[in-house]
Design an enzyme around this catalytic site. Sequence first.
Site, PDB file in Angstrom:
ATOM      1  N   ASP A  63       0.715  -1.160  -0.176  1.00 45.90           N
ATOM      2  CA  ASP A  63      -0.075   0.068   0.071  1.00 45.90           C
ATOM      3  C   ASP A  63       0.918   1.349  -0.084  1.00 45.90           C
ATOM      4  OD1 ASP A  63      -2.334   1.636   0.449  1.00 45.90           O
ATOM      5  OD2 ASP A  63      -1.979   1.924   2.427  1.00 45.90           O
ATOM      6  N   ASP A  65      -0.218   5.271   0.931  1.00 45.33           N
ATOM      7  CA  ASP A  65      -0.549   6.205   2.101  1.00 45.33           C
ATOM      8  C   ASP A  65      -0.528   5.602   3.583  1.00 45.33           C
ATOM      9  OD1 ASP A  65      -0.929   8.623   0.551  1.00 45.33           O
ATOM     10  OD2 ASP A  65      -2.670   7.599  -0.376  1.00 45.33           O
ATOM     11  N   SER A 178      -2.655   1.346  -4.590  1.00 39.48           N
ATOM     12  CA  SER A 178      -3.220   2.144  -3.706  1.00 39.48           C
ATOM     13  C   SER A 178      -4.298   2.718  -3.957  1.00 39.48           C
ATOM     14  CB  SER A 178      -2.048   3.495  -3.951  1.00 39.48           C
ATOM     15  OG  SER A 178      -2.649   4.697  -2.944  1.00 39.48           O
ATOM     16  N   ALA A 179      -5.111   2.856  -2.890  1.00 34.85           N
ATOM     17  CA  ALA A 179      -6.742   3.717  -3.182  1.00 34.85           C
ATOM     18  C   ALA A 179      -6.209   5.197  -3.184  1.00 34.85           C
ATOM     19  CB  ALA A 179      -7.488   3.233  -1.927  1.00 34.85           C
ATOM     20  N   LYS A 227      -9.652  -3.907  -2.916  1.00 38.52           N
ATOM     21  CA  LYS A 227      -8.327  -4.196  -3.422  1.00 38.52           C
ATOM     22  C   LYS A 227      -8.228  -5.630  -4.117  1.00 38.52           C
ATOM     23  CE  LYS A 227      -5.515  -0.756  -1.334  1.00 38.52           C
ATOM     24  NZ  LYS A 227      -4.268  -0.306  -0.481  1.00 38.52           N
ATOM     25  N   ASP A 252      -1.370  -0.819   5.862  1.00 37.11           N
ATOM     26  CA  ASP A 252      -1.857  -0.289   7.257  1.00 37.11           C
ATOM     27  C   ASP A 252      -3.372  -0.616   7.390  1.00 37.11           C
ATOM     28  OD1 ASP A 252      -3.415   2.650   6.823  1.00 37.11           O
ATOM     29  OD2 ASP A 252      -2.733   1.593   5.014  1.00 37.11           O
TER      30      ASP A 252
END
Length: 320
Positions: A63, A65, A178-179, A227, A252
Amino acid sequence: MVYHIPWIYTPVRSVLAIWHQLTKAEIPELAKCSVLMRDRSRVEDTIGAMQRAGAGRLQVISDFDMTLTRFAHNGKRVPTTHNILGHRLLIDEDCSKKIRELLNTYYPIEIDAGRTAEDKLPLMVEWWTQVHELLIQQRIRKDLLAQAVKESSAMLREGYKVFFDRLTEQQVPLLIFSAGVGDVLEEVIRQNNVFHPNVHIISNYMDFDQTGVLRAFKGQLIHTFNKREGALSHASGLRVLQGRPNVLLLGDSLGDLTMADGVSEHQNILTIGFLNDQMDERKELYVKSFDVVLVKDETMEVPNAILKCITSSTDNQLDA
């Protein structure tokens, strides 16, 4: 006189077990007080298996962020890629206020240990769809993104350069899933001089018109809890990841655990979770879900130590 050598009579399976134990690498960083593991022996066995297979069988999925970037610095939250788009160069104060209000509404839901992923999923879609619509209305200019990143307080975790550089030196692919916003993400790692050829990104990318003005976001929305679908549709098709059945996964959020679902015929997966916020409420769930949990650790020290062990020759890692 006849001498008996006991180990000759030891069953083969036992010999292998003894050998694996003798060649088990010591990683002092795993003894840090910020490191939690539900089964340290399994973690060490997995690392050992990945080490014996070598760097050529490894891929890293992470991931971005609050995983590769810091969660906070000097007591202040570090901006995510979406937060960076809140820079005064890109959007007006009214839009910034609305985005902050959405954050205050939906972020507590995202990290609520009492809710299931199924309950959160539609609310996450609701959150980020609204944010993207607000950003599109601002007609963000592509040529200002680099300056916005430069003037932001975005920070990668301490030790990031060792992490990125070792992966490229060992020719290990790094898939960043990543979102966040891919255009901003790319600019952050580019400005930190670690956008190496082995880095591949799956994220939400902006679609600019011919004049360089944001008009939409490309493709299906990627958020924290979908995801798995992205991994199956995008990551599984990346040829560079083929033939690499061992996965080091960093995230995270519990939703990040599905990022490796696109890996076909995986052999070993080691998951590392950064527990950044609401430690007391979420600690038990994170320890149950991730192999290694890093509590309020703003560095890459533990991932770097594990990565070094996996990609180093076995001879250099034997116990004394």
